[in-house]
Design an enzyme around this catalytic site. Structure first.
Site, mmCIF file in Angstrom:
data_model
loop_
_atom_site.group_PDB
_atom_site.id
_atom_site.type_symbol
_atom_site.label_atom_id
_atom_site.label_comp_id
_atom_site.label_asym_id
_atom_site.label_seq_id
_atom_site.Cartn_x
_atom_site.Cartn_y
_atom_site.Cartn_z
ATOM 1 N N HIS A 610 21.610 5.338 -55.357
ATOM 2 C CA HIS A 610 22.531 6.102 -54.505
ATOM 3 C C HIS A 610 22.360 7.597 -54.803
ATOM 4 C CE1 HIS A 610 24.509 5.853 -58.384
ATOM 5 N NE2 HIS A 610 25.186 6.949 -58.034
ATOM 6 N N ARG A 692 26.907 -0.867 -72.539
ATOM 7 C CA ARG A 692 26.324 0.479 -72.347
ATOM 8 C C ARG A 692 27.471 1.397 -71.965
ATOM 9 N NH1 ARG A 692 24.825 3.527 -67.726
ATOM 10 N NH2 ARG A 692 22.672 4.331 -67.641
HETATM 11 O O1 LIG Z 1 25.622 5.496 -65.772
HETATM 12 C C1 LIG Z 1 24.636 6.025 -65.304
HETATM 13 O O2 LIG Z 1 23.571 6.204 -65.942
HETATM 14 C C2 LIG Z 1 24.683 6.521 -63.887
HETATM 15 C C3 LIG Z 1 25.938 6.190 -63.213
HETATM 16 C C4 LIG Z 1 25.987 6.798 -61.841
HETATM 17 O O3 LIG Z 1 25.020 7.189 -61.284
HETATM 18 C C5 LIG Z 1 27.280 6.939 -61.161
HETATM 19 O O4 LIG Z 1 28.284 6.443 -61.631
HETATM 20 O O5 LIG Z 1 27.276 7.588 -60.084
HETATM 21 FE FE LIG Z 2 25.524 8.427 -59.678
#
Ligand SMILES: O=C(O)CCC(=O)C(=O)O
Ligand SMILES: [Fe+3]
Length: 738
Positions: A610, A692
């Site tokens: 996204h 994570r």
């Molecule tokens: O947690 C990540 O590495 C990316 C998360 C992300 O892209 C988001 O939450 O928009």
């Molecule tokens: Fe993001």
């Protein structure tokens, strides 16, 4: 007065207010010279009325003496001479028409025509030219009697132009004002202004008459109003207001006025030969050539009346298809009034101009079907249209022929002219022009596309270069290092930093999210917003501070969360060398935990590809910066709190959401930061084992979209902590680099 004098006098604006004021009101007594030519039996005989007419003074000389009087300040003389000049000018035009008509009836033209019709062209030239000579004699005597010998001289082009520009009214308005005749002054000002709308001083004068002198609206009349245009305008307005009976009334009047104006206009065209464009001294054409040259000029002038009559005052371009338009309005208005015979007559009249017009053909069929075939059969187009079109086509044919034969200029005033009367060379030229135009527009189109692509490419390169050049500002905090820049990450506005927080800080924040993180926080309570195979827990800064305030977690830990978010903000501002501040849009600590037993053969992502501020459409490789996307977010940062889980790599891709351009393995203290737009599509690979955790932060450059919860968090911080316990206490070396 010399020509230069008069020219400069005419150029200078006539301002309303001069140093001398005249309050004297004067009645101007002007003797009306009425010239009415009664029909006479032979051209040689002049009536007593005609004899009176020989006192008509030349209007150009009157105009010149009016101008002289004006410069002497003799307003009475200005009014009498200018008014006389205008009257004589109008009268001269009227008499030209009258004489033209009389000489048709009294010369042999009819006879020649009749013989021609019978095909008996014996001694045709003698007969024809006899008619010409007689007509010349007739016209000459008629005009001499009517105008008087003094008026027979050639009026200069310059003066003719002054009258076309309505200049006499420019002089008159000031003269009338000086004589305190405000109504007449207003009328003169209005009349001049209609033809010269760009004349600022006259517009100001009109304003003065209206506002300062309260001249009533009825006095602002156009003394040279052209009835056919006024009636047409009224007709169109009534038509637009769907008042069809009135529309018909005005349009019928407009048609009558048009033909009257057309005859008047055409009668003015039999003037002297215009040598413009000919080598005057070398002009040695023989009889027929000279006649042809002159006649073609006359015909050109007559034919051009279509343009003159369809041009509104003060405009340069005529109303397109003006005369046919009358019948178009009329046919529909008659239909609305259920007068189908008239509607059919008007469609058929229109079709004489444009026989192939499909809409009009359809209308005609419809009206005929409604009225009945039998009833419609005998309905003829209007006679006046039939003869107008017939004459116009013959004239066009001759003018086109002459333009080819004698290389004269003929600019057809009509757009309805059928191809059949145009010469082959013109058709060929038009075809070539059309195909050249379409070829050129095609070429321009593809050139434009190429240019657009080049510009896009250059803009992309430029933004990349610019960001490469721009990004790379100081990282502000010791221990923070740049691991990969945009270039290394194969994109723009991207950075991978390490050492943003210490191991201890990571652990403290991990503990915070694990003790206080509510399932799905930050994702409107959904525990698995992106994939059912993982569980999401999170907490926001404000919530953490509230928990700290309530003693559910250590206040110091909540404060650390707040301070680290501030630290990330300042690093981003500095590294991307932003010239305006970043505002928090949303900040949370979030953990993604693989749900045991659901990890085999997983093909989904932890977070689908996204972009953070636009809706990505991989099909069209577009990213729409509009809701539901958080379109106002400008920069994103993900600060990782741990490693040691399986999967969960962060990836950047192309706009196709498929081609991976860079991959980041999360670890404690590592931060990926990037601009939030379509230039940075990204996602998270499936977390297949373990947990994570990260602090995710989004920023906006627009303060309108700053997060309200952050403002509450700022207030809470102020309330909970004293000045001394600032970021520097918690992180002693902060801002050393500054
Ligand atoms: O947690 C990540 O590495 C990316 C998360 C992300 O892209 C988001 O939450 O928009
Ligand atoms: Fe993001």
């Amino acid at each position: 007065m010399t020509r230069t004098d008069s020219a400069s006098a005419r150029r200078s604006p006539l301002l309303l207010f001069t140093t001398t004021t005249t309050t004297m009101v004067m009645m101007v007594v002007v003797v009306m010279v009425v010239v009415t030519l009664a029909p006479v039996s032979t051209v040689e005989v002049a009536s007593t009325e005609d004899a009176r007419a020989s006192t008509l003074q030349p209007y150009d000389l009157l105009f010149d003496s009016g101008v002289e009087a004006y410069h002497r300040g003799d307003w009475r003389a200005v009014v009498s001479t200018m008014e006389q000049a205008l009257r004589n000018h109008a009268e001269r035009r009227r008499l030209t028409v009258v004489c033209g008509q009389r000489c048709t009836n009294h010369s042999a033209f009819h006879a020649v025509q009749a013989e021609g019709d019978r095909g008996e062209w014996r001694m045709w030239d003698l007969r024809l030219l006899e008619a010409v000579v007689r007509r010349a004699h007739c016209l000459h005597s008629c005009l001499e009697q009517a105008l008087g010998p003094a008026s027979l001289h050639l009026v200069s082009e310059e003066t003719q132009l002054e009258f076309r520009k309505r200049s006499p009214y420019n002089y008159l308005q000031l003269a009338y004002f000086k004589m305190d005749n405000l109504a007449a002054a207003a009328a003169a000002a209005h009349t001049f202004s209609v033809w010269n709308p760009e004349h600022t001083e006259m517009r100001q004068n009109l304003e003065y008459y209206r506002q300062v002198y309260n001249v009533e609206a009825q006095h602002f009349v156009d003394r040279e109003a052209r009835p056919h245009l006024d009636a047409f305008q009224q007709g169109v307005e009534r038509y637009a207001a769907e008042e069809f009976p009135l529309a018909v009334e005005y349009m019928e009047l407009a048609v009558d006025e048009y033909f009257a104006a057309d005859s008047e206009c055409r009668a003015q065209c039999e003037g002297p030969f215009d040598f413009d464009g000919y080598a005057y001294l070398d002009y040695n054409s023989d009889l027929y050539q000279a006649m042809a040259d002159h006649y073609v000029q006359v015909l050109n002038c007559r034919h051009n009346c279509a343009r003159e009559l369809s041009t509104r005052p003060g405009r340069t371009a005529p109303i397109e298809d003006f005369l046919p338009a009358h019948y178009n309005y009329l046919q529909f208005a008659y239909y609305k009034m259920e007068e189908l015979e008239s509607a059919i007559a008007c469609t058929r009249s229109y079709l004489l101009f444009r026989p192939d017009d499909e809409i009009m053909q359809q209308n005609e069929r419809f009206y005929v079907a409604t009225l009945g075939e039998a009833e419609s059969a005998g309905i003829e187009p209007r006679k006046e249209v039939a003869s107008y079109v017939q004459r116009s086509l013959l004239e066009k044919e001759m003018l086109f022929f002459a333009s080819e034969a004698f290389a004269t200029t003929f600019l057809d005033p009509d757009t309805w002219t059928p191809d059949s009367v145009k010469p082959q060379s013109l058709l060929q030229r038009q075809r070539t022009e059309r195909s050249a135009t379409s070829r050129i527009s095609e070429e321009i189109g593809s050139l434009m596309r190429e240019i657009e692509e080049m510009v896009e490419e250059k803009t992309r390169e430029h933004t990349q270069l610019e960001s490469l050049f721009k990004e790379g500002g100081p990282l502000l905090y010791p221990g923070v290092v740049l691991t990969m820049d945009s270039r290394a990450l194969n994109g723009s506005q991207r950075a991978l930093l390490d050492g943003v927080i210490t191991a201890e800080e990571s652990n403290e924040l991990l503990e915070l999210v694990n003790t206080a993180g509510a399932s799905g926080d930050g994702y409107r309570g959904k525990p698995s917003p992106h994939t059912p195979n993982e569980k999401f827990d999170g907490i926001t800064v404000y919530k953490a501070l509230r928990f700290g305030q309530e003693g559910r977690i250590a206040l110091k830990t909540a404060r650390l969360f707040y301070d680290v978010s501030e630290r990330v903000r300042s690093i981003l501002e500095s590294y991307f060398r932003l010239e305006v501040p970043l505002y928090f849009s949303y900040t949370h600590l979030v953990c993604r935990t693989a749900i045991a037993g659901q990890q085999d053969n997983r093909s989904d992502l932890s977070h689908p590809i996204h972009a953070d501020n636009c809706v990505l459409d991989p099909e069209s490789k577009n990213c729409l910066k509009e809701p539901p996307a958080y379109f106002y977010r400008d920069y994103s940062a993900i600060l990782y709190l741990n490693g040691g889980f399986e999967g969960g790599n962060f990836v950047f891709t192309e706009l196709d959401a498929d081609t991976v351009t860079a991959e980041v393995v999360p670890q404690a203290g590592r931060m990926v930061a990037f601009s939030s737009g379509g230039e940075n599509p990204h996602g998270v690979r499936a977390v297949t084992k373990g947990q994570r955790c990260a602090m995710a932060l989004w920023f906006t450059l627009n303060p309108i979209f700053r997060e309200k919860e952050r403002i509450k968090a700022d207030d809470l911080i102020k309330m909970l902590f004293t000045e001394q316990q600032s970021e520097s206490d918690l992180f002693p070396n902060a801002r050393d680099e500054l």
